[in-house]
Design a protein around this motif. Structure first.
Motif, PDB file in Angstrom:
ATOM      1  N   VAL A 280       0.653  -1.328   0.055  1.00 23.63           N
ATOM      2  CA  VAL A 280      -0.071  -0.130   0.038  1.00 23.63           C
ATOM      3  C   VAL A 280       0.725   1.367  -0.022  1.00 23.63           C
ATOM      4  CG1 VAL A 280      -1.922   1.323   1.252  1.00 23.63           C
ATOM      5  CG2 VAL A 280      -1.963  -1.146   1.322  1.00 23.63           C
ATOM      6  N   ASP A 281       2.205   1.088   0.449  1.00 22.94           N
ATOM      7  CA  ASP A 281       2.947   2.215   0.501  1.00 22.94           C
ATOM      8  C   ASP A 281       3.658   2.708  -0.771  1.00 22.94           C
ATOM      9  OD1 ASP A 281       5.065   0.707  -0.048  1.00 22.94           O
ATOM     10  OD2 ASP A 281       5.858   0.593   1.999  1.00 22.94           O
ATOM     11  N   GLN A 282       3.183   2.186  -1.682  1.00 23.92           N
ATOM     12  CA  GLN A 282       3.485   2.365  -3.269  1.00 23.92           C
ATOM     13  C   GLN A 282       4.826   2.112  -3.716  1.00 23.92           C
ATOM     14  OE1 GLN A 282       2.502   6.539  -4.268  1.00 23.92           O
ATOM     15  NE2 GLN A 282       0.420   6.483  -2.954  1.00 23.92           N
ATOM     16  N   THR A 283       5.403   1.063  -3.003  1.00 23.82           N
ATOM     17  CA  THR A 283       6.735   0.536  -3.227  1.00 23.82           C
ATOM     18  C   THR A 283       6.860  -1.039  -3.682  1.00 23.82           C
ATOM     19  OG1 THR A 283       7.353   0.178  -1.161  1.00 23.82           O
ATOM     20  CG2 THR A 283       7.773   2.199  -1.974  1.00 23.82           C
ATOM     21  N   VAL A 284       7.565  -1.395  -4.495  1.00 27.51           N
ATOM     22  CA  VAL A 284       8.039  -2.681  -4.481  1.00 27.51           C
ATOM     23  C   VAL A 284       9.511  -2.962  -3.911  1.00 27.51           C
ATOM     24  CG1 VAL A 284       8.613  -4.714  -5.991  1.00 27.51           C
ATOM     25  CG2 VAL A 284       6.773  -2.935  -6.589  1.00 27.51           C
ATOM     26  N   ILE A 285       9.565  -3.800  -2.964  1.00 33.90           N
ATOM     27  CA  ILE A 285      11.003  -4.108  -2.260  1.00 33.90           C
ATOM     28  C   ILE A 285      11.388  -5.721  -2.961  1.00 33.90           C
ATOM     29  CG2 ILE A 285      12.000  -4.733  -0.219  1.00 33.90           C
ATOM     30  CD1 ILE A 285      10.498  -2.760   1.084  1.00 33.90           C
ATOM     31  N   LEU A 286      12.636  -5.709  -3.223  1.00 35.27           N
ATOM     32  CA  LEU A 286      13.487  -6.801  -3.593  1.00 35.27           C
ATOM     33  C   LEU A 286      14.237  -7.263  -2.555  1.00 35.27           C
ATOM     34  CD1 LEU A 286      14.654  -6.007  -7.275  1.00 35.27           C
ATOM     35  CD2 LEU A 286      12.578  -6.693  -6.389  1.00 35.27           C
ATOM     36  N   TRP A 287      13.946  -8.298  -1.938  1.00 32.91           N
ATOM     37  CA  TRP A 287      14.495  -8.720  -0.872  1.00 32.91           C
ATOM     38  C   TRP A 287      15.445  -9.766  -0.832  1.00 32.91           C
ATOM     39  CZ3 TRP A 287      13.053  -6.695   3.965  1.00 32.91           C
ATOM     40  CH2 TRP A 287      11.760  -6.149   3.911  1.00 32.91           C
ATOM     41  N   ASP A 288      16.733  -9.788  -0.091  1.00 35.12           N
ATOM     42  CA  ASP A 288      17.561 -10.894  -0.148  1.00 35.12           C
ATOM     43  C   ASP A 288      17.551 -11.651   0.987  1.00 35.12           C
ATOM     44  OD1 ASP A 288      19.767 -12.409   0.074  1.00 35.12           O
ATOM     45  OD2 ASP A 288      21.364 -10.723   0.039  1.00 35.12           O
ATOM     46  N   LEU A 289      16.697 -12.984   0.780  1.00 36.80           N
ATOM     47  CA  LEU A 289      16.304 -13.985   1.763  1.00 36.80           C
ATOM     48  C   LEU A 289      17.596 -14.546   2.666  1.00 36.80           C
ATOM     49  CD1 LEU A 289      13.636 -15.882  -0.037  1.00 36.80           C
ATOM     50  CD2 LEU A 289      13.476 -13.877   1.358  1.00 36.80           C
ATOM     51  N   ASN A 290      18.897 -14.474   1.880  1.00 37.56           N
ATOM     52  CA  ASN A 290      20.000 -14.784   2.652  1.00 37.56           C
ATOM     53  C   ASN A 290      20.205 -13.786   3.875  1.00 37.56           C
ATOM     54  OD1 ASN A 290      20.645 -17.219   1.380  1.00 37.56           O
ATOM     55  ND2 ASN A 290      21.554 -16.276  -0.240  1.00 37.56           N
ATOM     56  N   GLN A 291      20.287 -12.565   3.635  1.00 43.90           N
ATOM     57  CA  GLN A 291      20.383 -11.625   4.663  1.00 43.90           C
ATOM     58  C   GLN A 291      19.404 -11.188   5.342  1.00 43.90           C
ATOM     59  OE1 GLN A 291      23.639 -11.146   5.386  1.00 43.90           O
ATOM     60  NE2 GLN A 291      24.397 -12.533   3.699  1.00 43.90           N
ATOM     61  N   LYS A 292      18.057 -11.520   4.904  1.00 42.82           N
ATOM     62  CA  LYS A 292      16.810 -11.087   5.213  1.00 42.82           C
ATOM     63  C   LYS A 292      16.674  -9.466   5.430  1.00 42.82           C
ATOM     64  CE  LYS A 292      16.506 -15.222   8.118  1.00 42.82           C
ATOM     65  NZ  LYS A 292      18.139 -15.618   7.871  1.00 42.82           N
ATOM     66  N   THR A 293      17.381  -8.888   4.380  1.00 42.37           N
ATOM     67  CA  THR A 293      17.234  -7.376   4.180  1.00 42.37           C
ATOM     68  C   THR A 293      16.784  -6.895   2.765  1.00 42.37           C
ATOM     69  OG1 THR A 293      19.488  -7.458   3.667  1.00 42.37           O
ATOM     70  CG2 THR A 293      18.910  -7.200   6.014  1.00 42.37           C
ATOM     71  N   GLU A 294      16.511  -5.601   2.897  1.00 39.38           N
ATOM     72  CA  GLU A 294      16.254  -5.283   1.526  1.00 39.38           C
ATOM     73  C   GLU A 294      17.373  -5.296   0.395  1.00 39.38           C
ATOM     74  OE1 GLU A 294      14.631  -1.142   1.491  1.00 39.38           O
ATOM     75  OE2 GLU A 294      13.544  -1.551   3.289  1.00 39.38           O
ATOM     76  N   ALA A 295      17.156  -5.704  -0.708  1.00 41.48           N
ATOM     77  CA  ALA A 295      18.336  -5.490  -1.659  1.00 41.48           C
ATOM     78  C   ALA A 295      18.026  -4.257  -2.709  1.00 41.48           C
ATOM     79  CB  ALA A 295      18.265  -6.811  -2.773  1.00 41.48           C
ATOM     80  N   SER A 296      16.834  -3.931  -2.853  1.00 40.98           N
ATOM     81  CA  SER A 296      16.774  -2.771  -3.493  1.00 40.98           C
ATOM     82  C   SER A 296      15.497  -2.377  -3.388  1.00 40.98           C
ATOM     83  CB  SER A 296      17.073  -2.763  -5.088  1.00 40.98           C
ATOM     84  OG  SER A 296      16.342  -3.914  -5.687  1.00 40.98           O
ATOM     85  N   LYS A 297      14.905  -1.120  -3.945  1.00 41.76           N
ATOM     86  CA  LYS A 297      13.584  -0.608  -3.808  1.00 41.76           C
ATOM     87  C   LYS A 297      13.098   0.039  -4.989  1.00 41.76           C
ATOM     88  CE  LYS A 297      11.845   0.589   0.124  1.00 41.76           C
ATOM     89  NZ  LYS A 297      11.494   1.353   1.435  1.00 41.76           N
ATOM     90  N   LEU A 298      11.848  -0.169  -5.460  1.00 39.29           N
ATOM     91  CA  LEU A 298      11.450   0.290  -6.608  1.00 39.29           C
ATOM     92  C   LEU A 298      10.296   1.258  -6.367  1.00 39.29           C
ATOM     93  CD1 LEU A 298      10.826  -2.797  -8.923  1.00 39.29           C
ATOM     94  CD2 LEU A 298      13.051  -1.415  -8.484  1.00 39.29           C
ATOM     95  N   LYS A 299      10.581   2.783  -6.481  1.00 36.33           N
ATOM     96  CA  LYS A 299       9.712   3.659  -6.014  1.00 36.33           C
ATOM     97  C   LYS A 299       9.020   4.404  -6.846  1.00 36.33           C
ATOM     98  CE  LYS A 299      13.047   4.591  -2.228  1.00 36.33           C
ATOM     99  NZ  LYS A 299      14.126   5.554  -1.509  1.00 36.33           N
ATOM    100  N   TYR A 300       8.891   3.883  -8.180  1.00 41.65           N
ATOM    101  CA  TYR A 300       8.305   4.644  -9.238  1.00 41.65           C
ATOM    102  C   TYR A 300       6.517   4.408  -9.638  1.00 41.65           C
ATOM    103  CZ  TYR A 300      10.054   0.288 -11.557  1.00 41.65           C
ATOM    104  OH  TYR A 300      10.200  -0.705 -11.750  1.00 41.65           O
TER     105      TYR A 300
END
Length: 557
Positions: A280-300
């Motif tokens: 709902v926050d208008q973003t797409v997050i690509l997650w690195d499951l190995n590190q359990k962190t954000e790899a990148s975020k699509l904000k457009y």
């Protein structure tokens, strides 16, 4: 008015999301999580402390805001400021004794703590006794000799798991069904209590904690965090891990992940440690499951993102569906490289055509379906598929061109999209209420799972070959398997039907024969010819058509 809004309709009962698990992935004998009485008591204690801490922070923040409001009101000379009472037109502050008498503060410490229980989801609120035998409200059911059907608890290589998010009143669960197309079995294997209403489910065969392939499910919900549960563990109380974290300015903890509800999830089978989430926050997050962190975020994106699908053959390409009425296809090696196509409404679902690597389908809340060729500037075609929003869209895993849609108009429809223009095949009213989702089984190419909001009947596994129109249109079409799922065993649906028909005829002949006292076989009917009643073949469809079904009841283990 606020009290009416906060009330939960106890009659709510619907299936908002579901997904399948391929055959041969789950452990044949799932592990049970068995806690000692002391361990369970400690879990309950920690959960209660966590809920109390969260409530305390909220109350503290509310108090700070209230104090600031009071100070502001007093500075402005507001007669209606909290804590100031108007008597006969004159302002007078209440004394401490008046306040204590009015709210009964002198007896506050004597109140029973249990009466102020939290209404939040949580084990600490649901469980008081670590040993159920000590609970005076529970009677029986804890005998040492309680029997268990171990055969049904085991998962066979021919079993699919069907995962459904189920909401009943103010509770939410993840139900794990066993579905066996060969034996026509369907029952609940186990379920998991969820802390919030589920909005998206995504199966992933990747476990960052193990070198072997995993069997997990990611759950997107009304919360901003994504919980990932291990499906090979039964009776587990906590997820295997969580993606995202709420931030706290007061404690100096930065937020990780989304700021609002998670509406869509898609696991990248080509790069197994990557999963995408839309919010709902208008973003797409690509997650690195190995590190359990954000790899990148699509904000457009300009609105809520509620459709995601990784390309089945190109692991860098992601299709997104947004409420701004655009379908976007992104090259995720860059955070700003994408193409977009406008549709007729808010995009509900996006699905890649795994038989055509350049084509993606999208459905909208305007009741339309669009076919997009990523090499073209405009959609290939637009189809007015339903009278209301298209809530579900799935493409058969092995039958080219077989597209199935579900809608808020309570209909399921099947389309043939193999040509230049789509053509209607059939529609079915399944009496499930407003259809929320439809998902195709990866290993049975004509079987789909559906969820609706009918309180008495909101879930169904359906073989579309029950329809004569479907058998006529797709029966002779040669099956393909680009996703490398389980082999259907036949080159066409007609071939499977013929084989099933031969089996049914042989079974009827055997049933019509009996052994006489002299040892000679005799016919129990006036004719040795098999029944002329046509048999419907091909896996699940044939069994659904039989007079005597062997569906198992929903059973929890």
């Amino acid at each position: 008015m606020d009290d009416e809004v906060d009330k939960v309709d106890v009659n709510i009962n619907f299936i908002p999301c579901m997904t399948w698990v391929r055959r041969g992935v789950a452990k044949p004998e799932p592990e049970r999580v068995k806690l000692t009485e002391e361990e369970l008591a400690e879990v309950i204690k920690q959960t209660k402390v966590k809920l109390e801490d969260e409530g305390g922070v909220d109350e503290e923040e509310d108090d700070v805001e209230a104090d600031n409001d009071n100070n502001q009101h007093e500075a402005n000379g507001d007669k209606n400021a909290p804590g100031i009472t108007t008597i006969n037109g004159a302002n007078s502050e209440k004394t401490d004794k008046q306040i204590a008498d009015e709210y009964g503060l002198d007896d506050y410490d004597d109140e029973v703590d249990e009466q102020s229980a939290s209404k939040l989801f949580g084990l600490g609120d649901l469980t008081v006794y670590s040993n159920p035998k000590e609970d005076p409200y529970l009677e029986g059911g804890f005998g040492e000799d309680e029997e268990e059907d171990l055969e049904d608890f085991k998962i066979r290589g021919t079993d699919n798991l069907l995962l459904t998010g189920h909401v009943i009143g103010d509770s939410a669960t993840l139900e794990v069904y066993i579905y066996n197309d060969v034996e026509d079995a369907l029952y609940v294997h186990h379920d998991i209590l969820l802390p919030s209403l589920p909005l998206a489910l995504e199966w992933l065969s990747f476990d960052p904690e193990s070198e072997k392939k995993g069997n997990l499910v990611a759950v997107g919900s009304m919360q901003s965090e994504i919980q990932v549960w291990d499906l090979d563990l039964v009776d587990c109380l906590e997820p295997a891990f969580t993606l995202g974290r709420k931030g706290s300015k007061k404690k100096g903890i930065p937020r990780i992940g989304h700021k609002d509800a998670v509406l869509a999830l898609s696991w990248n089978a080509g790069v197994e440690h990557v999963m995408a989430s839309g919010s709902v926050d208008q973003t797409v997050i690509l997650w690195d499951l190995n590190q359990k962190t954000e790899a990148s975020k699509l904000k457009y994106h300009k609105e809520k993102v509620q459709g995601l699908s990784w390309h089945p053959l190109d692991p860098h390409t992601l299709a997104t569906g947004c409420c701004d009425k655009f379908v976007r296809v992104a090259d995720c090696r860059s955070t700003d490289s994408y193409k977009k196509w406008r549709t007729t409404g808010e995009v509900e679902r996006v699905v890649w055509n795994h038989f055509n690597p350049y084509q993606v389908f999208a459905s909208t809340d305007a009741g339309t379906i669009h076919a997009i060729d990523v090499r073209a500037e405009k959609p290939l075609w637009q189809l007015s598929a339903h009278t209301e929003g298209v809530t579900g869209l799935t493409l058969s895993s092995q039958c080219p061109g077989c597209l199935i849609s579900s809608s808020s108009d309570k209909c399921l429809r099947v389309w043939d999209v193999s040509g230049d223009q789509p053509s209607f095949v059939m529609e079915q009213h399944l009496k499930l209420g407003v259809l929320q989702t439809v998902v195709g089984c990866p290993d049975a190419p004509f079987v789909v799972g559906l969820g609706g909001d009918n309180q008495e009947n909101n879930f169904k596994v359906f073989d579309i070959r029950e329809s004569a129109q479907v058998r006529q249109r797709f029966g002779s079409r040669k099956l393909e398997n680009p996703l490398q799922t389980a082999d259907f065993g036949h080159s066409t649906a007609d071939e499977a039907e013929q084989k099933e028909m031969e089996t049914d005829v042989a079974a009827e002949v055997l049933q019509s024969m009996s052994i006489s006292a002299t040892g000679e076989p005799t016919s129990t009917s006036s004719s040795s010819q098999p029944s002329s009643k046509p048999a419907i073949g091909g896996g699940a469809a044939s069994k659904f058509k039989k007079d005597k079904k062997k569906k198992k009841k929903k059973t929890n283990f």
